[in-house]
Enzyme design. Structure first.
Site, PDB file in Angstrom:
ATOM      1  N   ASP A   1      -5.826   2.382  -3.431  1.00 35.92           N
ATOM      2  CA  ASP A   1      -7.523   2.033  -3.120  1.00 35.92           C
ATOM      3  C   ASP A   1      -7.610   3.210  -1.840  1.00 35.92           C
ATOM      4  OD1 ASP A   1      -5.200   1.861  -0.465  1.00 35.92           O
ATOM      5  OD2 ASP A   1      -6.444  -0.223   0.003  1.00 35.92           O
TER       6      ASP A   1
ATOM      7  N   SER B   1       1.035  -1.054   0.752  1.00 33.66           N
ATOM      8  CA  SER B   1       0.094  -0.311  -0.017  1.00 33.66           C
ATOM      9  C   SER B   1       0.679   1.270   0.166  1.00 33.66           C
ATOM     10  CB  SER B   1      -0.784  -0.193   1.339  1.00 33.66           C
ATOM     11  OG  SER B   1      -1.985   0.865   0.639  1.00 33.66           O
TER      12      SER B   1
ATOM     13  N   ASP C   1      -2.759   5.690  -4.495  1.00 36.91           N
ATOM     14  CA  ASP C   1      -1.515   5.357  -3.699  1.00 36.91           C
ATOM     15  C   ASP C   1      -1.166   3.540  -4.598  1.00 36.91           C
ATOM     16  OD1 ASP C   1      -2.893   3.798  -3.057  1.00 36.91           O
ATOM     17  OD2 ASP C   1      -2.494   3.599  -0.936  1.00 36.91           O
TER      18      ASP C   1
ATOM     19  N   ASP D   1      -1.076   1.288  -4.988  1.00 34.81           N
ATOM     20  CA  ASP D   1      -2.052  -0.427  -5.004  1.00 34.81           C
ATOM     21  C   ASP D   1      -3.837   0.756  -5.067  1.00 34.81           C
ATOM     22  OD1 ASP D   1      -2.403   0.563  -2.454  1.00 34.81           O
ATOM     23  OD2 ASP D   1      -3.134  -0.985  -1.532  1.00 34.81           O
TER      24      ASP D   1
END
Length: 457
Positions: free
Chosen positions: A248, A100, A244, A246
């Protein structure tokens, strides 16, 4: 070197000694424990653009096939794409290879159930117990699994976003938006251009190469985003978008180069959703009160949850929330799925702008204005977090103006401000978040609690 096992998965720095980092032997152990726990025959695996991603993927996929599982490798994929892929493929679970917002030396295994949702705290604890016990049973040669490559899920994710009732595709196309997006040299650089094209949005991508060599600190906070903020100040764009690694978490930048406010990503999307579908909302304890205010304005009930996506989604199901998420830019829209999804957030935000006919800065002025200070304290091996939390609770126990909440660290709620101190699920730090009418008031409140921690170290 660090290895963290928490409700957010198993994450750590790459390299170093077994048991202390996320290295091949530990990846095998945790993957095996997960596979043995989850049951079934089919697992989806997706990854962000991190430098270590290919290595981790090879170990994960090899381990899963060694356990007799068939693996659907969806390649470079956002966290929400992988979550949706589990359901779309009828798989028994999924593993997302991403750390993340953590820096480039980190990676992680995020573990999903057959609904494409994160494991509960109890299920995660059982996986960790099985990993430590190491009573594993691998498949014999005639029962090994196989790996299938399937790169269709980015398109299927976008199609699912466009099919949502509140995504006003035609309205967005008519507004002819021009956006600038910073995708941090990870998977956002692959999927966001496809989303923008599908929505008829003109765009420019900064840091769009999916190399995993992050152009700046990957956490989408104002202090890390000077490049795109300067770009926006030059003019010519209606909106700045930051994700970010990833994809999410989601942050917006106004047309004049000023931050919309990471906390206000969820607030603004919730306001749009509640306008069309009144109901309840949920966010975590470290999120702005502005969501509470907006929810009550629309006649709904606002509820808080402990930090951690699965905690928020569990509470959302309990109260029947129509929208929820986290103040770090995480939008969870159950009409799509129970997971933070920046693509859904972008599409709903653009729909709101299109229908209101306003600029981003004008939209921001329509919401209650709170200021939140986000501080951190690095942990040392000697730090006794539990003792610190007890001390903080004792400090405010007799303050009649304060409400003390200890379901996740300690949060002290005053009528006009709050401060929340808790150990991070994702980094070896204590987070100290505080909110008030002004940034100076918020920061001062946070610093008071930080001094308590320093005095005890």
């Amino acid at each position: 070197m660090t290895l963290i096992k928490s409700i957010s998965g198993i994450r750590g720095t790459i390299g170093g000694h077994t048991g202390d980092t996320l290295n091949p032997l530990d990846i095998v152990k945790f993957t095996t424990a997960y596979a043995q726990f989850i049951g079934g025959k089919k697992i989806v695996v997706g990854r962000d653009g991190r430098i270590s991603g290919a290595m981790v993927r090879d170990v994960v996929c090899g381990t899963l096939t060694g356990m007799g599982y068939d693996v659907i490798d969806i390649g470079y994929a956002t966290t929400p794409t992988t979550e949706l892929a589990v359901r779309m493929a009828g798989a028994d679970g999924g593993i997302i290879i991403t750390a993340s917002h953590n820096p480039r030396q980190w990676n992680a295994l995020k573990l999903l159930n057959r609904e494409g949702e994160f494991l509960t705290a109890a299920d995660g604890a059982e996986v960790l117990r099985m990993a430590e016990e190491e009573k594993f049973n691998y498949a014999e040669v005639d029962h090994l699994g196989k790996v299938t490559i399937d790169d269709t899920f980015n398109r299927r994710h976008i199609d699912a976003v466009l099919a949502l009732n509140l995504v006003d595709v035609e309205g967005i196309r008519q507004r002819k938006f021009r956006v600038c997006a910073d995708t941090i040299n990870s998977v956002g650089g692959i999927i966001l251009p496809e989303l923008f094209q599908a929505l008829g949005v003109d765009y420019e991508i900064l840091n769009g190469d999916c190399t995993g060599d992050f152009a700046h600190n990957p956490e989408p906070l104002e202090k890390n985003l000077q490049g795109i903020m300067d770009k926006m100040k030059q003019g010519g764009f209606d909106l700045g978008i930051v994700v970010d690694p990833d994809v999410d978490r989601l942050a917006f930048i106004c047309e004049d180069g000023k931050m919309f406010g990471e906390e206000y990503t969820l607030v603004s999307v919730a306001d749009y959703v509640l306008t069309h579908t009144p109901g309840n909302t949920v966010s975590n304890l470290s999120s702005t009160r502005a969501l509470r205010d907006v929810t009550q304005k629309h006649g709904g009930q606002y509820t808080t949850a402990a930090v951690g996506e699965v905690n928020v989604t569990t509470k959302m199901k309990e109260v029947g929330a129509v929208i929820g998420g986290e103040g770090n830019g995480g939008v969870i829209y159950p009409e799509s799925h129970y997971g933070r999804d920046a693509l859904v957030g972008i599409a709903l935000f653009l729909s709101s702008l299109a229908q209101k006919g306003c600029t981003v800065s004008e939209l921001r002025k329509t919401f209650p204005d709170y200021q939140i200070a986000k501080n951190r304290i690095d942990l040392t091996p000697e730090t006794d977090v539990d003792a610190i939390l007890v001390k903080v609770k004792e400090m405010f126990a007799k303050d009649n103006s304060a409400v003390v909440n200890d379901i996740d660290g300690v949060k002290i709620d005053f009528p006009d401000r709050w401060v929340h101190l808790r150990k991070s699920n994702t980094e070896p730090i204590i987070r100290v978040y505080s909110e008030a009418q002004t940034m100076a008031q918020a920061d001062d409140l946070g610093k008071q609690l930080m001094q308590v921690v320093y005095d005890m170290q």
